[in-house]
Design a protein around this motif. Structure first.
Motif, PDB file in Angstrom:
ATOM      1  N   SER A   1       0.841  -1.196   0.000  1.00  0.00           N
ATOM      2  CA  SER A   1       0.000   0.000   0.000  1.00  0.00           C
ATOM      3  C   SER A   1       0.873   1.241   0.000  1.00  0.00           C
ATOM      4  CB  SER A   1      -0.875   0.021   1.248  1.00  0.00           C
ATOM      5  OG  SER A   1      -1.794  -1.021   1.202  1.00  0.00           O
ATOM      6  N   THR A   2       0.324   2.309  -0.497  1.00  0.00           N
ATOM      7  CA  THR A   2       1.088   3.550  -0.547  1.00  0.00           C
ATOM      8  C   THR A   2       0.265   4.676   0.023  1.00  0.00           C
ATOM      9  OG1 THR A   2       1.764   2.757  -2.685  1.00  0.00           O
ATOM     10  CG2 THR A   2       2.537   4.934  -2.062  1.00  0.00           C
ATOM     11  N   LYS A   3       0.652   5.109   1.169  1.00  0.00           N
ATOM     12  CA  LYS A   3      -0.023   6.261   1.757  1.00  0.00           C
ATOM     13  C   LYS A   3       1.035   7.213   2.276  1.00  0.00           C
ATOM     14  CE  LYS A   3      -0.500   2.901   5.320  1.00  0.00           C
ATOM     15  NZ  LYS A   3       0.008   1.872   4.429  1.00  0.00           N
ATOM     16  N   GLY A   4       0.604   8.377   2.700  1.00  0.00           N
ATOM     17  CA  GLY A   4       1.557   9.349   3.201  1.00  0.00           C
ATOM     18  C   GLY A   4       2.221   8.868   4.474  1.00  0.00           C
ATOM     19  N   ARG A   5       3.283   9.557   4.839  1.00  0.00           N
ATOM     20  CA  ARG A   5       4.112   9.110   5.953  1.00  0.00           C
ATOM     21  C   ARG A   5       3.345   9.023   7.277  1.00  0.00           C
ATOM     22  NH1 ARG A   5       9.355   8.287   7.012  1.00  0.00           N
ATOM     23  NH2 ARG A   5       9.821   8.684   4.847  1.00  0.00           N
ATOM     24  N   GLN A   6       2.481   9.984   7.542  1.00  0.00           N
ATOM     25  CA  GLN A   6       1.814   9.953   8.844  1.00  0.00           C
ATOM     26  C   GLN A   6       1.047   8.656   9.035  1.00  0.00           C
ATOM     27  OE1 GLN A   6      -1.826  11.560   9.753  1.00  0.00           O
ATOM     28  NE2 GLN A   6      -1.367  11.953  11.879  1.00  0.00           N
ATOM     29  N   LEU A   7       0.389   8.198   7.970  1.00  0.00           N
ATOM     30  CA  LEU A   7      -0.387   6.973   8.096  1.00  0.00           C
ATOM     31  C   LEU A   7       0.519   5.750   8.190  1.00  0.00           C
ATOM     32  CD1 LEU A   7      -3.446   7.122   8.287  1.00  0.00           C
ATOM     33  CD2 LEU A   7      -2.550   9.079   7.087  1.00  0.00           C
TER      34      LEU A   7
END
Lengths: 68, 810
Positions: B334-340
């Motif tokens: 999966s690819t999400k932003g760093r915070q997640l």
């Protein structure tokens, strides 16, 4: 002069904003009375800021064990 | 290990994509570029078309050209990237999130990806969304201190795909249906006399329907590419007769689904997997594994395993197939932003499927498919997908025993949700018909949403996003200014805590700071929703929803069944315990002044250890203590009332959901010392009603009684983590003790509970010799993780949780 950007204690910002980061250098060992051992005093920094005396060169934290 | 040699082999070479501190644990994980390259190429060629058509053609270009692959031993095929080691990139979502990945060690194609990232910058929903906020508001949101940064920068979303329509209809039938809508609209537009009021609405609908057809045809073609590949491999490259036969069967399956209805369990599983990939990670990224899997697959399980009328298979083969599914999910990047990524420490993403509960007719929904899924879970031992079990009084004991078997092995799941309460909530708050409400599944960790052919949640701007209450309380004492972490004004000026004269002064400041955070968060979600529906159409997701097809609307725009919710993440109990201590020590007993407290907190209790111990020893939530629990009730009433003031995109107010994922870890270092005696930088509490680490001292029943004093029906979920004794759980009386505990839990109308069953000794040993504990799983909060994949700071928070003794009777 070195900047926060070059310091291995600075992780990227939560949004990925290339200009900011989170400094995780300050760790406090807690007393035995506490349930956990360590507190980490985070600090939001501008990566262009002049590095503090705790500077150690490196792109970012590489040892996952020392992250959160 | 797996129940067969195949799944054991598959597990041994599974490319897990767990993260710790936002970084991938496995050094082999890389960023795939094909999706980003193909969607960019198509965007350049189609600029000027309506957004939905641009997006459909982008999907078409990806599916027609992305590398497809089938690995040894696989029974379920298809991936979101060109290589099993990779995760895809989404340059159309967030500029920052893409840039972060491109500049990371995971990206080997830096020059090309930098060019792609800059090309997309003006078109991203981040750029589109930011202009509706002041720089100060952006600064607050992006600091991730009091609220989560908006979805237009985190690139995070969640969805419950309408799997049923794909499995039941097949896409070819749906294409015909949409083409019929196009023909009818065109005929209406040409009717005499001309009537603008009756016809102009068709213009946008025609674009939407056209885009749906492009998308569905592309999906059918993509499945055919897998069918061809399997056939080529079988006929040209394999000598093993058994594998050759399997590949020919895979080819047959991919030729049939998702173009046509699923015939049996193998078709249904493959069709579901293709649909999952498309909705969660190819058309756009969305987290979750929202499905009521035992209900969805039950008709096909009956045909293949029980009746053996279509795609006949043994029960053992069905269990093997469910093991294969778990490994496909584990390998999925999966690819999400760093915070997640930081918020899911030790995990890959939030993959949560739902089992149990009741059927639309009110009968027990647990069936032999439920049992087979649980058996596969127990044998293969992977953190993903996590499972939520809907605990209904009428649920059968055999299935509950299998739930227990997984829990006692220490997986941390299934987590348990109160079935009756959550069903009633969908009926009462969102006007869902009872038979539809009875089919709910979790959208992500904790939030129920409907499943089925229409009206399911399509985006996180409907439900999701976070407020961080411990930080909110911190700035309520410092006039809204964050002295500790970001050095910016995070909220309104509500006064210096040192000058507060009454408990109500403190409470009012907390309320106003919460109000500001909630409203900013909600506004950012709804602005994001408009950005999604205007600039991020999802024609495939729309095409498989009966409502979108009927109305000619994009799935992001249509809110047919409102399901708004909003997380209050890690820190609620820190706030409750802090306010309790302030009430007792400052205003009731007058042992300290607010000025002394604010000064002590500012200095992280330095030189004030005796004072800190007083605050640490004040009454704590989780001990059936009336004084502390009254503050908890007051706090949670405030939370519900503050959200209720607002109306969101879908026309109603969101229900709060108190939980933590790893937010209690990540936000600890951002939060100054708190009045519950916690030091600056210590972790927060790990859930909505989980007592603070080590502060529940009166046994498991006292915890349940404290939790029961919060009226859970007013919230989408309230997370309760409990750690149970390994010795007791594995004893002969283990199931009976746990079952009795669960009956108490259920009788007290508590929303949720999940368990860690691992000893302190094992966790400490795993810290010293991690190589001996590769299959040791722990529950974080809302998901599970491999213990050895966690950073030390996170591991210590699990060790610090109180181990409850169910046999104590207290």
């Amino acid at each position: 002069m070195a900047t926060c950007k070059e310091c291995k204690f600075v992780t990227p910002s939560p949004t990925g904003d290339p200009t900011t980061g989170i400094c995780l250098v300050e760790r406090i060992q807690l007393a035995d009375t506490q349930q956990t051992n360590t507190a980490i005093k985070g600090k939001m920094v501008q990566k262009a800021m002049e590095a503090c005396p705790k500077f150690e060169a490196g792109e970012s934290w590489k040892d996952i064990k020392n992250l959160l | 290990m797996g129940t067969t040699e195949r799944t054991t082999r598959l597990k041994n070479r599974c490319r897990f994509k767990h993260v710790a501190g936002g970084e991938y644990v496995d050094a082999g994980v890389k960023a795939g570029v094909e999706r980003a390259r193909l969607i960019t190429q198509s965007h350049k060629e189609n600029i000027g078309e309506p957004n939905c058509v641009i997006r459909a053609k982008g999907l078409e270009n990806i599916l027609s050209n992305i590398t497809v692959h089938i690995q040894d031993d696989e029974l379920i095929v298809g991936a979101n990237t060109e290589h099993p080691d990779y995760f895809p990139m989404y340059p159309e979502l967030s500029y920052f999130a893409t840039l972060d990945m491109v500049e990371s060690q995971y990206c080997d194609h830096k020059d090309e990806m930098r060019e792609i990232t800059e090309y997309w910058k003006p078109y991203t929903i981040q750029t589109k969304g930011e202009k509706y906020f002041t720089p100060e508001e952006i600064g607050i949101m992006y600091s991730a201190t009091t609220i989560q940064p908006p979805m237009f920068v985190t690139a995070f979303s969640s969805i419950v795909p309408t799997y049923e329509s794909v499995l039941e209809d097949g896409l070819l039938k749906r294409i015909e249906e949409v083409e019929k809508n196009i023909a009818n609209a065109n005929a209406s537009l040409r009717k005499s006399p001309w009537n603008a009021q009756e016809n102009l609405h068709y213009l946008d609908k025609l674009d939407q329907w056209k885009a749906m057809v492009i998308a569905m045809k592309a999906v059918v073609g993509w499945a055919q590419r897998h069918a061809r590949l399997a056939k080529i491999m079988a006929e040209n490259f394999l000598t093993d007769a058994k594998r050759k036969e399997e590949l020919l069967e895979i080819s047959d399956i991919c030729r049939n689904v998702p173009a046509n209805p699923a015939r049996g369990l193998r078709d249904a599983m493959q069709s579901k997997w293709f649909t999952y990939l498309l909705c969660h990670s190819i058309e756009r990224y969305s987290s979750g594994y929202g499905q009521k899997e035992d209900k969805l697959l039950w008709p096909y399980f009956q045909k293949s395993v029980i009746e053996k009328s279509d795609q006949p298979m043994s029960r053992e083969e069905a269990v093997e197939l469910f093991e294969c599914e778990r490994l496909k999910v584990s390998e999925h990047g999966s690819t999400k932003g760093r915070q997640l990524r930081e918020f899911f420490a030790g995990s890959n993403d939030l993959f949560i499927l739902t089992l149990g509960g009741i059927n639309p007719d009110g009968s027990d929904a647990s069936n032999d498919c439920t049992n087979a899924i649980l058996e596969a879970t127990e044998s293969i031992i992977t953190t993903e997908p996590s499972i939520s079990f809907r605990w209904n009084e009428i649920g059968n004991t055999e299935t509950k025993q299998k739930v227990f078997n997984c829990i006692k092995k220490g997986f941390g799941f299934p987590s348990i949700k109160n079935d009756e309460m959550n069903t009633q909530q969908l009926i009462k708050y969102f006007n869902v018909p009872e038979e539809v409400a009875r089919d709910w599944a979790l959208v992500l960790c904790m939030s129920p949403g409907i499943t089925g052919r229409r009206g399911t949640q399509k985006t996180r701007s409907e439900g999701g996003s976070d407020v961080y209450p411990a930080k909110v309380l911190e700035i309520a004492l410092t006039d809204g200014f964050d002295e500790f972490f970001s050095n910016i004004q995070l909220g309104p000026k509500t006064g210096d805590g040192a000058e507060f004269k009454s408990f109500e002064d403190v409470w009012n400041a907390l309320k106003l700071q919460l109000r500001f955070a909630i409203e900013l968060g909600l506004r950012s979600k709804d602005v994001g929703r408009i950005m999604e529906s205007t600039h991020l159409s999802c024609p495939f997701i729309s095409s498989i929803d009966d409502g979108c097809v009927e109305k000619g609307m994009d799935a992001n725009a249509l809110a047919e069944v409102p399901n708004p919710w909003h997380n209050i993440i890690g820190g609620s109990v820190v706030v409750i315990d802090s306010m309790t201590a302030i009430k007792q020590l400052v205003f009731d007993e007058k042992k300290y002044t607010m000025a002394q407290l604010v000064e002590a907190l500012r200095n992280n209790w330095e030189g004030k250890e005796e004072m800190r111990i007083d605050f640490w020893n004040a009454p704590k939530f989780g001990n059936d203590d009336a004084y502390a629990d009254a503050v908890a009730t007051k706090y949670y009433d405030l939370i519900a009332d503050e959200w209720k003031r607002n109306t969101t995109y879908s026309g109603t107010y969101p229900l709060p959901l108190a939980q933590s994922v790893a937010g209690y870890i990540v936000n600890g270092p951002k939060t100054a010392a708190t009045a519950n005696g916690r030091h600056a930088g210590e972790a927060l509490d790990d859930g909505g009603s989980s007592p603070y680490m080590g502060c529940d001292k009166n046994g498991p029943t006292a915890v349940l009684k404290s939790a029961s004093k919060i009226n859970a029906s007013k919230y989408k979920g309230i997370l309760l983590n409990q750690r149970l004794s390994t010795v007791l759980m594995n004893s002969d009386a283990g199931f009976d003790l746990w079952h009795a505990y669960m009956k108490t839990w259920h009788s007290l109308d508590i929303d949720h509970v999940q368990f860690n069953v691992i000893s302190q000794e094992d966790m400490k040993a795993a810290q010293i010799e991690p190589e001996k504990y590769t299959d040791t799983l722990v529950r974080i909060a809302g998901y599970s993780a491999k213990f050895i994949d966690l950073a030390r700071y996170s591991q210590d928070t699990i060790i610090a949780r109180t181990e409850q003794d169910m046999a104590s009777g207290s």
